[in-house]
Design a protein around this motif. Structure first.
Motif, PDB file in Angstrom:
ATOM      1  N   ARG A 113      -9.689  17.901 -61.554  1.00  0.00           N
ATOM      2  CA  ARG A 113      -8.660  17.661 -62.450  1.00  0.00           C
ATOM      3  C   ARG A 113      -9.264  18.754 -63.674  1.00  0.00           C
ATOM      4  NH1 ARG A 113      -8.252  11.358 -61.511  1.00  0.00           N
ATOM      5  NH2 ARG A 113      -6.900  11.235 -59.721  1.00  0.00           N
ATOM      6  N   GLY A 114      -8.176  19.356 -64.304  1.00  0.00           N
ATOM      7  CA  GLY A 114      -8.653  20.216 -65.409  1.00  0.00           C
ATOM      8  C   GLY A 114      -9.278  21.588 -64.961  1.00  0.00           C
ATOM      9  N   SER A 127      -9.147  25.162 -62.982  1.00  0.00           N
ATOM     10  CA  SER A 127      -8.162  26.092 -62.414  1.00  0.00           C
ATOM     11  C   SER A 127      -8.610  26.430 -60.961  1.00  0.00           C
ATOM     12  CB  SER A 127      -8.314  27.643 -63.089  1.00  0.00           C
ATOM     13  OG  SER A 127      -7.688  28.331 -62.493  1.00  0.00           O
TER      14      SER A 127
END
Length: 440
Positions: A402-403, A405
């Motif tokens: 999560r968060g 790329s």
């Protein structure tokens, strides 16, 4: 995740020639068209279940022959051998490995046998740890019989996250008339667990954490209740090094222990509902994150599959101490991860790094790598680095991603170490690589 397709053109051709049939004659026996058989023999179509049934019925055919490459570890096993340092200048990629195995499986098996007999890159004997890893990878670290047996016992014990330790202790007491006793480290200087049948006790070191206690009790249950199944699996493997079979048996006991503490169906449901959240899973199942990471590599039950993770452990001397590839096609752990751009710093919290392997490497190139300092379960002063990896294309539902790329262009480009790296102009290079094979 769907079942992998089986391409077995070479096996079908050998069977047809053995029977002295033309393609038209064999196609008639199998109730398929000649053109379809031609596609099967050229590996342009996978063998379907109906065709397998016809092969068994018409030719008394052993369907295991369709996956004859399993003895050498399939594409992954062949890729690891062809990834040896002696073949670096040939630039063999995974597509060529796949084509070689599909077109000439017997020749591939002959190469693998010769390679194994003559040794790896250093021409030294394979260590017994490597033999254990290979035996595990032959099964892709999924032992269905152990999972089913452990899940059945877990259901009988009615395991819940609140009383895992108590339920395991009750199983030993009620099923085997064995009590748990904790002893000082001075009494158990070289082991964390000992079975004393005279005293009817399972003796554990008092230095074990609650999570480690659960695992040791579950291992004892494996010794008592899964002995025959474990022996059957071990008997099917071939080892040359002294101690390798015993080490494999010990691994299978630990596999069973994890499957007992983290029963397959319930564990997979928890993974999917939490996004494979490591701290949550460890707390919920009364274990530590290293054991959760190992368990994640085993989730390959038919029609009930998890994400294809791989696991590794790097010791304090920066050597690869453990490798579980599971259903991944990871080439990253063929040897110890040696690229200085792969920042395995042994942090206390999980750190995540998207990476792209150098061009020409064997296997997928775009990965998400998470690592953490291994929790200490007993009084050992050890801080190994636990690695958990997954292809970036599968990582969207992974909580640690999560968060982060997942675009390849945002990932860190890495190689297999400076000596063999073909990457040009790398600012982290410490040794000269093969300049004749550089890439931008």
């Amino acid at each position: 995740m769907s079942e992998p397709s089986v391409y077995a053109g070479a096996a079908l051709r050998r069977l047809r020639r053995r029977e002295g049939l033309t393609q038209a004659g064999m196609a008639q026996r199998l109730s398929i068209s000649s053109s379809y058989l031609n596609l099967l023999e050229r590996n342009q179509r996978p063998v379907t279940a109906r065709v397998v049934l016809e092969l068994v019925d018409q030719f008394d055919f052993d369907p295991r022959s369709l996956q004859e490459n399993s003895a050498i570890g399939g594409i992954d096993g062949l890729a690891r051998r062809l990834g040896d340092a002696r073949f670096e200048d040939l630039g063999i990629d995974r597509a060529e490995v796949t084509e070689f195995l599909a077109a000439a499986p017997q020749a591939a098996a002959a190469f693998a046998r010769l390679f194994d007999e003559r040794g790896g890159a250093s021409l030294q004997e394979t260590s017994f740890e490597e033999e254990v890893w290979r035996a595990t990878e032959r099964w892709r670290n999924h032992f269905a019989d152990l999972d089913e047996a452990a899940e059945k016992i877990a259901e009988e014990m009615r395991l819940t996250r609140a009383d895992i330790g108590a339920a395991l202790t009750d199983r030993l007491r009620e099923g085997h008339d064995l009590a748990i006793r904790y002893l000082p480290r001075a009494v158990l200087p070289e082991t964390d667990r000992r079975l004393d049948l005279h005293a009817r006790q399972v003796q554990l070191s008092e230095m074990l954490s609650p999570q480690a206690r659960n695992l040791e009790i579950a291992r004892q249950i494996a010794v008592l209740e899964a002995r025959e199944t474990i022996a059957s699996i071990a008997d099917g493997a071939t080892f040359e090094q002294p101690g390798a079979r015993d080490a494999f048996v010990a691994y299978l006991r630990s596999y069973f222990a994890r499957a007992l503490i983290m029963p397959y169906s319930r564990f997979l449901r928890a993974c999917e509902s939490t996004g494979y959240d490591m701290p949550v899973l460890a707390r919920r199942f009364g274990t530590d994150m290293g054991e959760v990471a190992r368990r994640l590599t085993t989730l390959q039950r038919t029609n009930q599959r998890g994400l294809p993770f791989f696991f590794g452990r790097i010791d304090r001397s920066y050597q690869l101490a453990e490798r579980l590839l599971g259903a991944s096609d990871a080439g990253l752990l063929d040897r110890r991860p040696a690229c200085p751009l792969l920042r395995l710093d042994g942090s206390a919290q999980w750190r995540v790094q998207p990476v792209v392997m150098e061009d020409g490497g064997l296997g997928p190139s775009h990965w998400l790598i998470a690592h953490v300092s291994a929790p200490v379960l007993a009084d050992e002063d050890r801080h190994d680095v636990v690695i958990l990896g997954i292809e970036a294309r599968f990582a969207e539902s992974f909580a640690l991603a999560r968060g982060v790329s997942l675009r390849a262009q945002d990932a860190t480009p890495i190689g297999m170490g400076c000596r063999s790296c073909r990457r040009k102009g790398c600012p982290a290079r410490t040794l000269r690589g093969p300049a004749q094979n550089t890439v931008e």
